[in-house]
Motif scaffolding. Sequence first.
Motif: not given
Length: 247
Positions: A20-25, A27-32, A139-142
Amino acid sequence: MVISEGMAEVLRSLRLSGVNGVAQASVRALGAEGVALSLLVGASRMVEPLWCHPALSARFEELQFTLGEGPGHDAIRTGSPVLEPDLARVRPERWPALLPAARDMDVRGVCCFPLGIGAIRVGVLTVLCAPDRLPNDQQYADAAALAAALTVACLDEKRPDRRNSDTPDPGVTVPQTSSLHRAAVHQATGMVSVQLGVSMEVALLRLRAHAYAGGRPLGEVAQDVVARRLRFNDDMSGPNSPDGGKG
């Protein structure tokens, strides 16, 4: 391909803070445009959203659940990623109800990564693609790496600091009524099955058709059935409100 530095940081946070601690991060990391994590729960293996960010992702997850179709369902069923970064190019007959509704939501593209190991299915990671560009190989790999890490985290009941996994990022949608809605859907499906004398599968289809026709979430329609505000009589007369909607 090696994951990006941003995703490496997300995976480090996952080990420390839980799912539950990685949702916002994420989105940022994937550029989604959005990310949602949904798990299969209970004996029925019903899809249960764990977290969604931002709210658009929550609405899209509810749409898939109501309609019973979409890339998330296909990813879980096949155990393979479903990558549709441009929904405008998807054949209309593939998801006939979902595609126009997604367009109205301004969801342009969706990539879904199943969570599981071998024949074991855990859930699905849904990534809403940015409308101004297609996801690249990085992004696919991530996203694939994140799905794999989430699978392990969800299966590992002994992971460190698991108590922290119940604390979501600020601003992340954690559906509070999701479990209640899903339980109501189970109960309503059984009631409609008895009312119509049909199988549970057909009863669920009737519920979904009624929800879609009325533009309502499936959970709300199910709660009306359970509360006896809505009754399915037969294929000729269809649903009605036997008590005038007074409960």
